[in-house]
Write a protein that holds these residues in place. Structure first.
Motif, mmCIF file in Angstrom:
data_model
loop_
_atom_site.group_PDB
_atom_site.id
_atom_site.type_symbol
_atom_site.label_atom_id
_atom_site.label_comp_id
_atom_site.label_asym_id
_atom_site.label_seq_id
_atom_site.Cartn_x
_atom_site.Cartn_y
_atom_site.Cartn_z
ATOM 1 N N ALA A 30 0.831 -1.200 0.000
ATOM 2 C CA ALA A 30 0.000 0.000 0.000
ATOM 3 C C ALA A 30 0.870 1.257 0.000
ATOM 4 C CB ALA A 30 -0.930 -0.008 1.212
ATOM 5 N N THR A 31 1.957 1.234 0.751
ATOM 6 C CA THR A 31 2.871 2.377 0.783
ATOM 7 C C THR A 31 3.507 2.597 -0.583
ATOM 8 O OG1 THR A 31 3.340 2.011 3.123
ATOM 9 C CG2 THR A 31 4.926 3.327 1.876
ATOM 10 N N ARG A 32 3.915 1.505 -1.212
ATOM 11 C CA ARG A 32 4.535 1.614 -2.535
ATOM 12 C C ARG A 32 3.550 2.199 -3.543
ATOM 13 N NH1 ARG A 32 4.205 -1.824 -6.481
ATOM 14 N NH2 ARG A 32 3.527 -3.510 -5.120
ATOM 15 N N ARG A 33 2.297 1.744 -3.495
ATOM 16 C CA ARG A 33 1.285 2.290 -4.418
ATOM 17 C C ARG A 33 1.021 3.758 -4.142
ATOM 18 N NH1 ARG A 33 -1.161 -2.814 -3.433
ATOM 19 N NH2 ARG A 33 -2.565 -1.879 -1.885
ATOM 20 N N ALA A 34 1.024 4.150 -2.871
ATOM 21 C CA ALA A 34 0.809 5.562 -2.519
ATOM 22 C C ALA A 34 1.951 6.420 -3.034
ATOM 23 C CB ALA A 34 0.670 5.704 -1.005
ATOM 24 N N HIS A 35 3.185 5.941 -2.894
ATOM 25 C CA HIS A 35 4.335 6.685 -3.425
ATOM 26 C C HIS A 35 4.211 6.868 -4.932
ATOM 27 C CE1 HIS A 35 7.058 5.423 0.187
ATOM 28 N NE2 HIS A 35 6.400 6.540 0.428
ATOM 29 N N ALA A 36 3.832 5.784 -5.616
ATOM 30 C CA ALA A 36 3.717 5.848 -7.077
ATOM 31 C C ALA A 36 2.625 6.824 -7.501
ATOM 32 C CB ALA A 36 3.437 4.461 -7.642
ATOM 33 N N PHE A 37 1.495 6.805 -6.807
ATOM 34 C CA PHE A 37 0.390 7.703 -7.140
ATOM 35 C C PHE A 37 0.792 9.160 -6.925
ATOM 36 C CE2 PHE A 37 -3.221 10.276 -5.761
ATOM 37 C CZ PHE A 37 -4.070 10.138 -6.848
ATOM 38 N N LEU A 38 1.429 9.434 -5.795
ATOM 39 C CA LEU A 38 1.825 10.808 -5.489
ATOM 40 C C LEU A 38 2.892 11.295 -6.459
ATOM 41 C CD1 LEU A 38 1.527 13.250 -3.668
ATOM 42 C CD2 LEU A 38 3.126 12.191 -2.064
ATOM 43 N N ALA A 39 3.833 10.422 -6.797
ATOM 44 C CA ALA A 39 4.884 10.811 -7.747
ATOM 45 C C ALA A 39 4.291 11.133 -9.111
ATOM 46 C CB ALA A 39 5.922 9.698 -7.858
ATOM 47 N N LEU A 78 14.157 6.136 -14.541
ATOM 48 C CA LEU A 78 14.298 5.826 -13.117
ATOM 49 C C LEU A 78 13.208 6.504 -12.303
ATOM 50 C CD1 LEU A 78 18.138 6.353 -12.624
ATOM 51 C CD2 LEU A 78 16.908 4.251 -12.107
ATOM 52 N N GLN A 79 12.830 7.674 -12.729
ATOM 53 C CA GLN A 79 11.804 8.424 -12.014
ATOM 54 C C GLN A 79 10.505 7.627 -11.919
ATOM 55 O OE1 GLN A 79 11.179 12.400 -13.491
ATOM 56 N NE2 GLN A 79 9.081 12.436 -12.746
ATOM 57 N N HIS A 80 10.184 6.861 -12.946
ATOM 58 C CA HIS A 80 8.960 6.069 -12.938
ATOM 59 C C HIS A 80 9.153 4.735 -12.224
ATOM 60 C CE1 HIS A 80 7.583 9.115 -15.575
ATOM 61 N NE2 HIS A 80 8.196 8.670 -16.655
ATOM 62 N N ARG A 81 10.361 4.204 -12.276
ATOM 63 C CA ARG A 81 10.622 2.889 -11.686
ATOM 64 C C ARG A 81 10.907 2.957 -10.195
ATOM 65 N NH1 ARG A 81 15.303 1.242 -13.815
ATOM 66 N NH2 ARG A 81 15.641 2.883 -15.342
ATOM 67 N N ARG A 92 9.569 6.245 -4.846
ATOM 68 C CA ARG A 92 9.939 6.803 -3.542
ATOM 69 C C ARG A 92 11.120 7.760 -3.699
ATOM 70 N NH1 ARG A 92 11.229 3.341 1.997
ATOM 71 N NH2 ARG A 92 11.691 5.140 3.322
ATOM 72 N N ARG A 93 12.075 7.365 -4.477
ATOM 73 C CA ARG A 93 13.228 8.220 -4.765
ATOM 74 C C ARG A 93 12.798 9.445 -5.570
ATOM 75 N NH1 ARG A 93 18.318 5.940 -8.241
ATOM 76 N NH2 ARG A 93 19.824 7.613 -7.802
ATOM 77 N N ALA A 94 11.881 9.222 -6.500
ATOM 78 C CA ALA A 94 11.405 10.315 -7.342
ATOM 79 C C ALA A 94 10.717 11.403 -6.531
ATOM 80 C CB ALA A 94 10.451 9.779 -8.407
ATOM 81 N N LEU A 95 10.058 11.041 -5.451
ATOM 82 C CA LEU A 95 9.377 12.046 -4.644
ATOM 83 C C LEU A 95 10.360 13.094 -4.125
ATOM 84 C CD1 LEU A 95 6.788 9.938 -2.617
ATOM 85 C CD2 LEU A 95 6.306 11.685 -4.344
ATOM 86 N N ARG A 96 11.547 12.669 -3.731
ATOM 87 C CA ARG A 96 12.553 13.639 -3.267
ATOM 88 C C ARG A 96 12.942 14.580 -4.406
ATOM 89 N NH1 ARG A 96 14.791 8.862 -1.045
ATOM 90 N NH2 ARG A 96 16.527 8.902 -2.535
ATOM 91 N N TRP A 97 13.156 14.022 -5.596
ATOM 92 C CA TRP A 97 13.517 14.863 -6.743
ATOM 93 C C TRP A 97 12.398 15.852 -7.051
ATOM 94 C CZ3 TRP A 97 14.706 9.952 -10.063
ATOM 95 C CH2 TRP A 97 15.891 9.359 -9.613
ATOM 96 N N LEU A 98 11.169 15.374 -7.027
ATOM 97 C CA LEU A 98 10.033 16.219 -7.385
ATOM 98 C C LEU A 98 9.849 17.370 -6.396
ATOM 99 C CD1 LEU A 98 7.702 13.304 -8.432
ATOM 100 C CD2 LEU A 98 8.252 15.246 -9.914
ATOM 101 N N LEU A 99 9.968 17.084 -5.113
ATOM 102 C CA LEU A 99 9.809 18.140 -4.115
ATOM 103 C C LEU A 99 10.910 19.184 -4.259
ATOM 104 C CD1 LEU A 99 8.737 15.983 -1.042
ATOM 105 C CD2 LEU A 99 7.298 17.506 -2.410
#
Length: 200
Positions: free
Chosen positions: A10-19, A164-167, A170-177
């Motif tokens: 569920a956490t992984r899906r939430a990260h993907a949705f937010l990213a 990588l941003q799509h794969r 969780r890492r992408a969220l840091r880049w996006l913020l």
């Protein structure tokens, strides 16, 4: 492999949705067409001075675009201390992937996206490069496009299909913020007249 725990899934899906939601206003990729040059934007090297996975993705995408006929010139841009200059590492990797040295332009001074734009535009001016492909991760391209336009070139945007941003959401969220913070700061600096514009 054991099944993924429900809370972890569920956490992984939430990260993907937010990213995906945060990325939507930033990402852009133009339809393929020939341009005058390809500019691959730099990113930090590893602690040992080697190409990072982020930078490898950018160079591979730029070289693929070059071999497809996207432009006759490939510019790599990114500075750093002696022995750790991003553009030098990028250039060696591009050469290993089959780009001829005669097609390479190496910009070694820049330490930011704004300087990538300023110094790359100056480096490419003798080649009369007016339309350029910008290659980076999707989150980075909106700001890069705005900065390159301010330096007198017409940018087109390109990124790897399976970034990588799509794969790694969780890492992408840091880049996006960080990217949203950088965009806000850029807007303030433009309003204050603190960002250079090319003389016409």
């Amino acid at each position: 492999m054991p099944p993924e725990p429900p809370t972890q899934a569920a956490t992984r899906r939430a990260h993907a949705f937010l990213a995906r939601a945060l990325n939507a206003p930033l990402a852009h990729r133009d339809r393929f067409r020939p341009a005058d040059a390809i500019v691959v934007l730099g990113a930090p090297l590893t602690r040992r001075g080697r190409i990072s996975d982020i930078l490898e993705e950018r160079v591979r995408a730029g070289v693929s675009l070059y071999h497809r006929g996207g432009a006759p010139v490939l510019c790599v841009t990114g500075g750093g201390p002696p022995g750790r200059v991003e553009a030098d590492v990028m250039a060696e990797y591009a050469l290993a992937l089959g780009v001829p040295r005669s097609a390479l332009r190496v910009e070694r001074r820049s330490r930011s996206t704004e300087e990538n734009a300023r110094f790359s535009a100056a480096l490419l001016a003798p080649d009369q490069c007016h339309t350029v492909w910008l290659v980076s991760q999707p989150f980075h391209l909106r700001r890069a496009r705005a900065l390159f336009r301010r330096h007198g070139v017409e940018p087109l945007c390109w990124h790897a299909d399976d970034s990588l941003q799509h794969r790694q959401p969780r890492r992408a969220l840091r880049w996006l913020l960080r990217e949203y913070a950088a965009l806000g700061y850029l807007g303030v600096r433009i309003a204050a007249g603190a960002v250079d514009r090319a003389r016409t």
